[in-house]
Write a protein that holds these residues in place. Sequence first.
Motif: not given
Length: 175
Positions: A26-27, A43-46, A52-56
């Motif tokens: 999701g976002p 720092s990206f988080a859902y 944390p966003v683990e996607a590339l």
Amino acid sequence: MLVAVLVMLFAQLFVLGAGPARAHGGPFEGQIAQDGEGGVYVSFAYTEDGHPVEALLVGTVEGRSAAGEVLDPVPLVSASQGSGIWGVPAGTFPEGEWDITVTVTDPVAYETSAPIEIVMAEVVAEDYVAPAAAASDVAPAAEFGSWFAVGLGVAAVAAVLVVGALLFRRSRVSA
């Protein structure tokens, strides 16, 4: 008996094992900060669960200084500090006030901006801690939940096997 054991094993693998994967997606949102060496990291988080966003990610960072200087988009690269942290190299931004814009195009479109004051910190050699040494303390605690679920599943299967063996033995003795 064997069918009951297999059903419990598959339930463990598919229900409990898939829990952490369902939590992500999701976002997401990003928090922009500077590293004290002329670099910027995000720092990206859902937004739904805060993980944390683990996607590339495919994204860029660009900026405009208070003096009107424009920094063309610089690609984000995965940072060594941990999952969900992306940035641009040290020395990318000169000191001063900057309006930073982060644009992500994949896996979902996202954009955020923030005013950041870029400062160059003085690092004293005795105070410096390598990022790998600081991050090594976090990993075991983060993986505890996964190993706990696996251990719980193994204990449940073992309990079913013991109860089944006792019931089977009892039925053979009484016959």
